[in-house]
Design a protein around this motif. Structure first.
Motif, PDB file in Angstrom:
ATOM      1  N   ALA A 250       6.978  -8.196  -6.144  1.00  0.00           N
ATOM      2  CA  ALA A 250       7.353  -6.797  -6.389  1.00  0.00           C
ATOM      3  C   ALA A 250       6.245  -5.827  -5.990  1.00  0.00           C
ATOM      4  O   ALA A 250       6.518  -4.685  -5.608  1.00  0.00           O
ATOM      5  N   ASN A 251       4.998  -6.266  -6.048  1.00  0.00           N
ATOM      6  CA  ASN A 251       3.868  -5.391  -5.733  1.00  0.00           C
ATOM      7  C   ASN A 251       3.229  -5.692  -4.380  1.00  0.00           C
ATOM      8  O   ASN A 251       2.098  -5.264  -4.114  1.00  0.00           O
ATOM      9  N   ALA A 252       3.929  -6.405  -3.527  1.00  0.00           N
ATOM     10  CA  ALA A 252       3.362  -6.829  -2.237  1.00  0.00           C
ATOM     11  C   ALA A 252       2.977  -5.668  -1.331  1.00  0.00           C
ATOM     12  O   ALA A 252       2.155  -5.836  -0.433  1.00  0.00           O
ATOM     13  N   ARG A 253       3.532  -4.488  -1.550  1.00  0.00           N
ATOM     14  CA  ARG A 253       3.219  -3.330  -0.707  1.00  0.00           C
ATOM     15  C   ARG A 253       2.597  -2.190  -1.522  1.00  0.00           C
ATOM     16  O   ARG A 253       2.510  -1.055  -1.050  1.00  0.00           O
ATOM     17  N   THR A 254       2.139  -2.462  -2.729  1.00  0.00           N
ATOM     18  CA  THR A 254       1.525  -1.447  -3.581  1.00  0.00           C
ATOM     19  C   THR A 254       0.082  -1.238  -3.144  1.00  0.00           C
ATOM     20  O   THR A 254      -0.780  -2.093  -3.357  1.00  0.00           O
ATOM     21  N   THR A 255      -0.178  -0.096  -2.527  1.00  0.00           N
ATOM     22  CA  THR A 255      -1.508   0.165  -1.949  1.00  0.00           C
ATOM     23  C   THR A 255      -2.474   0.844  -2.918  1.00  0.00           C
ATOM     24  O   THR A 255      -3.657   0.971  -2.603  1.00  0.00           O
ATOM     25  N   TYR A 256      -1.963   1.260  -4.082  1.00  0.00           N
ATOM     26  CA  TYR A 256      -2.852   1.963  -5.011  1.00  0.00           C
ATOM     27  C   TYR A 256      -2.490   1.611  -6.449  1.00  0.00           C
ATOM     28  O   TYR A 256      -1.369   1.806  -6.888  1.00  0.00           O
ATOM     29  N   ASP A 257      -3.473   1.082  -7.163  1.00  0.00           N
ATOM     30  CA  ASP A 257      -3.335   0.791  -8.586  1.00  0.00           C
ATOM     31  C   ASP A 257      -4.159   1.843  -9.324  1.00  0.00           C
ATOM     32  O   ASP A 257      -5.385   1.912  -9.142  1.00  0.00           O
ATOM     33  N   PRO A 258      -3.531   2.683 -10.146  1.00  0.00           N
ATOM     34  CA  PRO A 258      -4.271   3.771 -10.790  1.00  0.00           C
ATOM     35  C   PRO A 258      -5.405   3.304 -11.710  1.00  0.00           C
ATOM     36  O   PRO A 258      -6.361   4.030 -11.925  1.00  0.00           O
ATOM     37  N   THR A 259      -5.331   2.085 -12.211  1.00  0.00           N
ATOM     38  CA  THR A 259      -6.393   1.617 -13.108  1.00  0.00           C
ATOM     39  C   THR A 259      -7.647   1.190 -12.354  1.00  0.00           C
ATOM     40  O   THR A 259      -8.753   1.312 -12.871  1.00  0.00           O
ATOM     41  N   THR A 260      -7.476   0.701 -11.112  1.00  0.00           N
ATOM     42  CA  THR A 260      -8.637   0.232 -10.349  1.00  0.00           C
ATOM     43  C   THR A 260      -8.939   1.100  -9.127  1.00  0.00           C
ATOM     44  O   THR A 260     -10.045   1.037  -8.595  1.00  0.00           O
ATOM     45  N   GLY A 261      -7.941   1.850  -8.666  1.00  0.00           N
ATOM     46  CA  GLY A 261      -8.116   2.630  -7.444  1.00  0.00           C
ATOM     47  C   GLY A 261      -7.984   1.773  -6.194  1.00  0.00           C
ATOM     48  O   GLY A 261      -8.186   2.257  -5.087  1.00  0.00           O
ATOM     49  N   LEU A 262      -7.676   0.525  -6.350  1.00  0.00           N
ATOM     50  CA  LEU A 262      -7.526  -0.413  -5.237  1.00  0.00           C
ATOM     51  C   LEU A 262      -6.061  -0.835  -5.112  1.00  0.00           C
ATOM     52  O   LEU A 262      -5.248  -0.542  -5.992  1.00  0.00           O
ATOM     53  N   PRO A 263      -5.726  -1.570  -4.060  1.00  0.00           N
ATOM     54  CA  PRO A 263      -4.366  -2.109  -3.981  1.00  0.00           C
ATOM     55  C   PRO A 263      -4.131  -3.151  -5.080  1.00  0.00           C
ATOM     56  O   PRO A 263      -5.071  -3.638  -5.706  1.00  0.00           O
ATOM     57  N   TYR A 264      -2.856  -3.460  -5.265  1.00  0.00           N
ATOM     58  CA  TYR A 264      -2.501  -4.521  -6.219  1.00  0.00           C
ATOM     59  C   TYR A 264      -3.215  -5.800  -5.806  1.00  0.00           C
ATOM     60  O   TYR A 264      -3.314  -6.113  -4.623  1.00  0.00           O
ATOM     61  N   GLN A 265      -3.695  -6.527  -6.786  1.00  0.00           N
ATOM     62  CA  GLN A 265      -4.384  -7.788  -6.524  1.00  0.00           C
ATOM     63  C   GLN A 265      -3.516  -8.941  -7.018  1.00  0.00           C
ATOM     64  O   GLN A 265      -3.083  -8.954  -8.184  1.00  0.00           O
TER      65      GLN A 265
END
Length: 181
Positions: free
Chosen positions: A71-86
């Motif tokens: 579901a998160n394979a194309r999530t480029t920004y995670d608001p908690t880390t500022g990085l893409p989904y890991q």
């Protein structure tokens, strides 16, 4: 006086002969042994059911984690880390219990931990993307959808196999209980 009629004095007196007593004791003893056997058999069946149930629970967690990765394979920004989904990975650990005599025996499987995959993110040049850096590079998650789908198939098959084991244990317990009647 023997009487010659084939009836022993013990029987005439209303008592049971030693032979009748030993037969009754043997039947009672066999019944007790049979109940103990059925009890041990049911305990083994229930132990197997607990192992299968723990495996079902662990595989369900694995399927949920894989679904989250896809579901998160194309999530480029995670608001908690500022990085893409890991990408996340599930690791299992055995459940051990003390057996009689102090030894340990296998009692199931559990999720040990869910860890973040530390492999590098995919870098794609796309200066029009809102998450592009000053070089125009966008970091995408370290999720390989094909690998996740293969892992999902494996996890679902493992879940189905454990479900089949669980159903077989239920049938065995049902048969054991019918034998005990």
């Amino acid at each position: 006086w023997g009487g010659g009629d084939g009836i022993s004095a013990s029987r005439r007196a209303g008592g049971r002969s030693a032979r009748t007593r030993s037969t009754t004791e043997a039947v009672t003893s066999n019944s007790a042994r049979s109940s103990a056997f059925v009890g041990r058999a049911l305990n083994s069946v229930f132990r197997g059911m607990r192992i299968a149930t723990s495996s079902l629970s662990a595989e369900r967690e694995r399927v949920d984690t894989i679904a989250k990765n896809i579901a998160n394979a194309r999530t480029t920004y995670d608001p908690t880390t500022g990085l893409p989904y890991q990408r996340e990975q599930v690791s299992f650990a055995p459940i051990m219990e003390r057996a009689s005599g102090g030894s340990e025996r296998f009692a199931g499987i559990r999720v040990d931990q869910i860890t973040k995959d530390t492999s590098p993110f995919e870098e794609v040049f796309d200066p029009t993307h809102p998450d592009a850096d000053d070089r125009g590079v966008v970091l995408y998650p370290n999720v390989n959808t094909m690998k996740e789908m293969a892992d999902l198939v494996t996890a679902v098959r493992s879940y189905e196999a454990n479900l089949s084991v669980q159903e077989n244990f239920e049938r065995m317990a049902d048969r054991a209980l019918r034998l005990a009647d």
